[in-house]
Motif scaffolding. Structure first.
Motif, PDB file in Angstrom:
ATOM      1  N   ARG A  55      30.091  36.591  49.544  1.00 27.53           N
ATOM      2  CA  ARG A  55      31.280  37.563  49.831  1.00 27.53           C
ATOM      3  C   ARG A  55      32.042  37.404  51.316  1.00 27.53           C
ATOM      4  NH1 ARG A  55      29.685  43.157  46.824  1.00 27.53           N
ATOM      5  NH2 ARG A  55      30.931  42.970  44.971  1.00 27.53           N
ATOM      6  N   PRO A  56      31.116  37.129  52.229  1.00 28.51           N
ATOM      7  CA  PRO A  56      31.621  36.835  53.695  1.00 28.51           C
ATOM      8  C   PRO A  56      32.592  35.857  53.919  1.00 28.51           C
ATOM      9  CG  PRO A  56      29.066  37.307  53.710  1.00 28.51           C
ATOM     10  CD  PRO A  56      29.568  36.921  52.218  1.00 28.51           C
ATOM     11  N   TRP A  57      32.946  35.081  52.962  1.00 28.70           N
ATOM     12  CA  TRP A  57      33.683  33.920  53.202  1.00 28.70           C
ATOM     13  C   TRP A  57      34.557  33.598  52.040  1.00 28.70           C
ATOM     14  CZ3 TRP A  57      32.545  30.306  49.572  1.00 28.70           C
ATOM     15  CH2 TRP A  57      31.214  30.084  48.975  1.00 28.70           C
ATOM     16  N   THR A  58      34.573  34.113  50.810  1.00 25.90           N
ATOM     17  CA  THR A  58      35.393  33.669  49.790  1.00 25.90           C
ATOM     18  C   THR A  58      37.019  34.242  49.886  1.00 25.90           C
ATOM     19  OG1 THR A  58      34.847  35.717  48.519  1.00 25.90           O
ATOM     20  CG2 THR A  58      33.473  33.724  48.072  1.00 25.90           C
ATOM     21  N   GLU A  59      37.051  35.128  50.514  1.00 25.62           N
ATOM     22  CA  GLU A  59      38.637  35.379  50.926  1.00 25.62           C
ATOM     23  C   GLU A  59      39.211  34.473  51.702  1.00 25.62           C
ATOM     24  OE1 GLU A  59      41.309  39.333  51.147  1.00 25.62           O
ATOM     25  OE2 GLU A  59      39.288  39.442  52.151  1.00 25.62           O
ATOM     26  N   LYS A  60      38.529  33.985  52.810  1.00 24.23           N
ATOM     27  CA  LYS A  60      39.109  32.988  53.740  1.00 24.23           C
ATOM     28  C   LYS A  60      39.276  31.704  53.010  1.00 24.23           C
ATOM     29  CE  LYS A  60      38.361  30.966  58.287  1.00 24.23           C
ATOM     30  NZ  LYS A  60      37.451  31.016  59.476  1.00 24.23           N
ATOM     31  N   VAL A  61      38.300  31.226  52.282  1.00 21.74           N
ATOM     32  CA  VAL A  61      38.331  29.874  51.574  1.00 21.74           C
ATOM     33  C   VAL A  61      39.162  29.793  50.410  1.00 21.74           C
ATOM     34  CG1 VAL A  61      36.700  28.272  50.708  1.00 21.74           C
ATOM     35  CG2 VAL A  61      36.059  29.520  52.710  1.00 21.74           C
ATOM     36  N   TYR A  62      38.903  30.819  49.471  1.00 20.62           N
ATOM     37  CA  TYR A  62      39.454  30.959  48.231  1.00 20.62           C
ATOM     38  C   TYR A  62      40.473  31.551  48.063  1.00 20.62           C
ATOM     39  CZ  TYR A  62      34.843  28.412  46.828  1.00 20.62           C
ATOM     40  OH  TYR A  62      33.975  27.732  46.868  1.00 20.62           O
ATOM     41  N   GLY A  63      40.703  32.522  49.121  1.00 19.29           N
ATOM     42  CA  GLY A  63      41.840  33.762  48.548  1.00 19.29           C
ATOM     43  C   GLY A  63      41.137  34.978  47.777  1.00 19.29           C
ATOM     44  N   VAL A  64      40.000  34.857  47.350  1.00 15.43           N
ATOM     45  CA  VAL A  64      39.362  35.787  46.588  1.00 15.43           C
ATOM     46  C   VAL A  64      38.464  36.895  47.295  1.00 15.43           C
ATOM     47  CG1 VAL A  64      37.594  36.122  44.593  1.00 15.43           C
ATOM     48  CG2 VAL A  64      38.997  34.026  44.793  1.00 15.43           C
ATOM     49  N   PRO A  65      39.163  37.996  47.293  1.00 13.41           N
ATOM     50  CA  PRO A  65      38.353  38.888  48.063  1.00 13.41           C
ATOM     51  C   PRO A  65      36.876  39.372  47.722  1.00 13.41           C
ATOM     52  CG  PRO A  65      40.067  40.038  46.561  1.00 13.41           C
ATOM     53  CD  PRO A  65      40.225  38.440  46.579  1.00 13.41           C
ATOM     54  N   PRO A  66      36.258  39.931  48.650  1.00 13.20           N
ATOM     55  CA  PRO A  66      34.880  40.526  48.060  1.00 13.20           C
ATOM     56  C   PRO A  66      34.565  41.083  46.881  1.00 13.20           C
ATOM     57  CG  PRO A  66      35.086  40.721  50.554  1.00 13.20           C
ATOM     58  CD  PRO A  66      36.444  40.656  49.937  1.00 13.20           C
ATOM     59  N   GLU A  67      35.599  42.073  46.447  1.00 11.68           N
ATOM     60  CA  GLU A  67      35.650  42.993  45.326  1.00 11.68           C
ATOM     61  C   GLU A  67      35.818  42.303  44.140  1.00 11.68           C
ATOM     62  OE1 GLU A  67      39.799  43.852  47.011  1.00 11.68           O
ATOM     63  OE2 GLU A  67      37.874  43.378  47.879  1.00 11.68           O
ATOM     64  N   GLN A  68      36.339  41.023  44.158  1.00  9.48           N
ATOM     65  CA  GLN A  68      36.485  40.097  42.889  1.00  9.48           C
ATOM     66  C   GLN A  68      35.460  38.880  42.942  1.00  9.48           C
ATOM     67  OE1 GLN A  68      41.300  40.886  43.607  1.00  9.48           O
ATOM     68  NE2 GLN A  68      40.711  38.791  42.643  1.00  9.48           N
ATOM     69  N   VAL A  69      34.171  39.106  43.509  1.00 11.29           N
ATOM     70  CA  VAL A  69      33.223  38.398  43.378  1.00 11.29           C
ATOM     71  C   VAL A  69      31.874  38.913  42.635  1.00 11.29           C
ATOM     72  CG1 VAL A  69      31.473  37.157  44.795  1.00 11.29           C
ATOM     73  CG2 VAL A  69      33.550  36.935  45.727  1.00 11.29           C
ATOM     74  N   VAL A  70      31.367  38.237  41.505  1.00 12.48           N
ATOM     75  CA  VAL A  70      30.423  38.859  40.813  1.00 12.48           C
ATOM     76  C   VAL A  70      29.356  37.614  40.967  1.00 12.48           C
ATOM     77  CG1 VAL A  70      29.868  39.489  38.600  1.00 12.48           C
ATOM     78  CG2 VAL A  70      31.934  39.779  39.238  1.00 12.48           C
ATOM     79  N   GLY A  71      28.148  38.238  41.282  1.00 13.44           N
ATOM     80  CA  GLY A  71      27.006  37.184  41.503  1.00 13.44           C
ATOM     81  C   GLY A  71      25.861  37.808  41.208  1.00 13.44           C
ATOM     82  N   SER A  72      24.753  37.163  41.434  1.00 11.82           N
ATOM     83  CA  SER A  72      23.173  37.763  41.638  1.00 11.82           C
ATOM     84  C   SER A  72      23.098  38.623  42.522  1.00 11.82           C
ATOM     85  CB  SER A  72      22.371  36.402  41.533  1.00 11.82           C
ATOM     86  OG  SER A  72      22.528  35.575  40.344  1.00 11.82           O
ATOM     87  N   SER A  73      22.076  39.504  42.505  1.00 15.53           N
ATOM     88  CA  SER A  73      21.897  40.420  43.354  1.00 15.53           C
ATOM     89  C   SER A  73      20.446  40.597  43.796  1.00 15.53           C
ATOM     90  CB  SER A  73      22.590  41.653  43.316  1.00 15.53           C
ATOM     91  OG  SER A  73      22.447  42.313  42.212  1.00 15.53           O
ATOM     92  N   ILE A  74      20.049  41.274  44.797  1.00 16.70           N
ATOM     93  CA  ILE A  74      18.751  41.936  45.079  1.00 16.70           C
ATOM     94  C   ILE A  74      18.965  43.408  45.265  1.00 16.70           C
ATOM     95  CG2 ILE A  74      17.696  40.026  45.883  1.00 16.70           C
ATOM     96  CD1 ILE A  74      17.981  41.283  48.646  1.00 16.70           C
ATOM     97  N   LYS A  75      17.779  44.142  45.050  1.00 11.85           N
ATOM     98  CA  LYS A  75      18.213  45.612  45.071  1.00 11.85           C
ATOM     99  C   LYS A  75      18.477  46.122  46.562  1.00 11.85           C
ATOM    100  CE  LYS A  75      15.493  46.989  40.955  1.00 11.85           C
ATOM    101  NZ  LYS A  75      14.424  47.460  40.628  1.00 11.85           N
TER     102      LYS A  75
END
Length: 335
Positions: A199-219
Motif C-alpha cells: 500500500r505505501p507505493w502502489t498508487e505512485k507506481v501503478y496508479g492503484v490507490p491503497p483502498e484498491q489493494v488486497v493482500g495477505s495480512s497480520i493481525k
C-alpha cells in the motif's frame, strides 16, 4: 519584425501541408493504447474484450460499476525472481535487527539468512517464511511499518538489474492498467504479498490507490499510546491472500465479482476460475515468463512463480497466455 504578406501566406501553406501530412502518423500513434505490446493475439484479445464490454449497445456491454479488473502483483506487474521482493525485504530486516537478537545466530531460519544459506532457508519452507515475516513485520505500529517499507523500497536494489524494484515493473502491464481505467474499469491488486507492504507505493507506481489493494495480512490491534490512537501490528497471521484465499479476499474487500483477471502462477488459479467461469463475457490472462535474456524464463519447476496447473487450465478455459518474449516489445520502462 515586418514580414511581407506573401511570405506569411507561403509560410502558412507550408504549416498546413505539414500538418496534413503528419496527421495520419500522429493519429496512428495516439490510437494504439498498448504500444509496448506486439501486434499478436494477446493484444488483439485484450482490445476486443475491452471494446465489447465498454461499448453501449453491445450485447456484451457491462456498466462501469461492474467493470472490475484484478491483478496479481509478483510476476504479473513486477519481477519475482530471484525471489519475491517482499522476501528480499524480510531478509534485509533480519540483518538489520540481528544485533538486537543474538539468539538468531543459532536459530533457524534466521541463522540461514545471516549466513546466506539459501538452501537451508528454502528447506524451512512456508513455515520458515511465516516466522521471518512475523519477526520482522510485527511489533510496531502501522505507521512505523509504512515508514520502514517506504525507506526500503526507495533504496533497495535488485541484485541482477541493479535498479530499484519499482523500476522493474512491466511496461506493457502499466499500459494495460491505464487502458482499462480509460475505459471505465476499476483496477485492483489481489496479491499473496502483504497488504501493508504494498500500500505505501502502489498508487505512485501503478496508479492503484491503497483502498484498491488486497493482500495477505497480520493481525492489528487498536490502542491508545501516550494519548495517541494507534494500530499495533501483532505477530499473528490474519489472512493469506493466495490460491483459494484470493476469491475470498476479492469478496471481502471488493464485494463485486471481477470480469477480468490477470496472473502468472498457480497461486492465481482460483482467482482466474472465480472471475471467468461464469455467465457473460469475462477475460482471463496469464503472463508466461519466457524471456531469459530480458527478464527470466520459468514455469512448471520454479520455486517462485510456479506455473503448472494454471498453465494447463488456461488451455482448457481459453484464457489468454502472454509469451513475454514474443508478445512484448519491451519489458521494463525505458528499455
Amino acid at each position: 519584425m515586418f514580414v511581407p504578406r506573401d511570405i506569411q501566406t507561403a509560410a502558412r501553406a507550408v504549416v498546413v501541408s505539414l500538418t496534413i501530412a503528419l496527421t495520419p502518423a500522429i493519429a496512428l500513434a495516439q490510437s494504439d493504447p498498448l504500444p509496448s505490446w506486439n501486434d499478436t493475439a494477446p493484444k488483439a484479445a485484450i482490445v476486443e474484450f475491452v471494446e465489447k464490454v465498454s461499448k453501449e449497445g453491445s450485447p456484451d456491454f457491462v456498466p462501469e460499476p461492474e467493470r472490475i479488473a484484478v491483478f496479481d502483483n509478483d510476476g504479473t506487474l513486477w519481477v519475482e525472481h530471484p525471489m519475491y521482493v517482499q522476501l528480499a525485504f524480510a531478509l534485509d530486516r533480519v540483518k538489520a535487527e540481528a544485533p538486537s537478537h543474538p539468539e538468531w545466530a543459532t536459530t533457524q531460519p534466521f541463522q540461514a539468512v545471516l549466513e546466506g544459506d539459501m538452501k537451508a532457508l528454502a528447506a524451512a519452507g512456508e513455515k520458515g517464511l511465516v516466522e521471518l515475516i512475523m519477526a520482522t513485520h510485527a511489533g510496531m505500529t502501522v505507521t512505523q511499518f509504512q515508514t520502514i517499507v517506504t525507506d526500503w523500497i526507495a533504496t533497495a536494489r535488485d541484485p541482477r538489474f541493479k535498479k530499484p524494484y519499482t523500476e522493474l515493473v512491466y511496461q506493457p502491464m502499466l499500459e494495460l492498467l491505464a487502458y482499462l481505467r480509460a475505459n471505465g474499469f476499476k483496477t485492483f491488486i489481489v496479491s499473496g504479498g502483504g497488504i501493508e507492504f504494498m500500500r505505501p507505493w502502489t498508487e505512485k507506481v501503478y496508479g492503484v490507490p491503497p483502498e484498491q489493494v488486497v493482500g495477505s495480512s497480520i493481525k492489528t490491534k487498536f490502542a491508545m499510546k501516550d494519548d495517541d490512537p494507534t494500530l499495533f501490528r501483532l505477530p499473528e497471521v490474519n489472512f493469506i491472500d493466495d490460491k483459494a484465499g484470493k476469491p475470498v479476499g476479492i469478496q471481502e474487500h471488493i464485494g463485486r465479482k471481477p470480469i477480468a483477471a490477470f496472473g502468472n502462477s498457480d497461486g492465481d488459479l482460483e482467482m482466474l476460475q472465480w472471475t471467468t467461469l461464469a455467465d457473460g463475457l469475462q477475460f482471463g490472462l496469464i503472463v508466461h515468463h519466457t524471456d531469459a535474456e530480458r527478464e527470466y524464463a520459468y514455469d512448471r519447476k520454479s520455486e517462485f512463480g510456479h506455473l503448472d496447473l494454471a498453465l494447463d487450465a488456461a488451455a482448457i478455459n481459453k484464457w489468454t497466455i502472454v509469451d513475454m518474449r514474443a508478445d512484448w516489445k519491451q519489458i521494463f520502462p525505458g528499455n
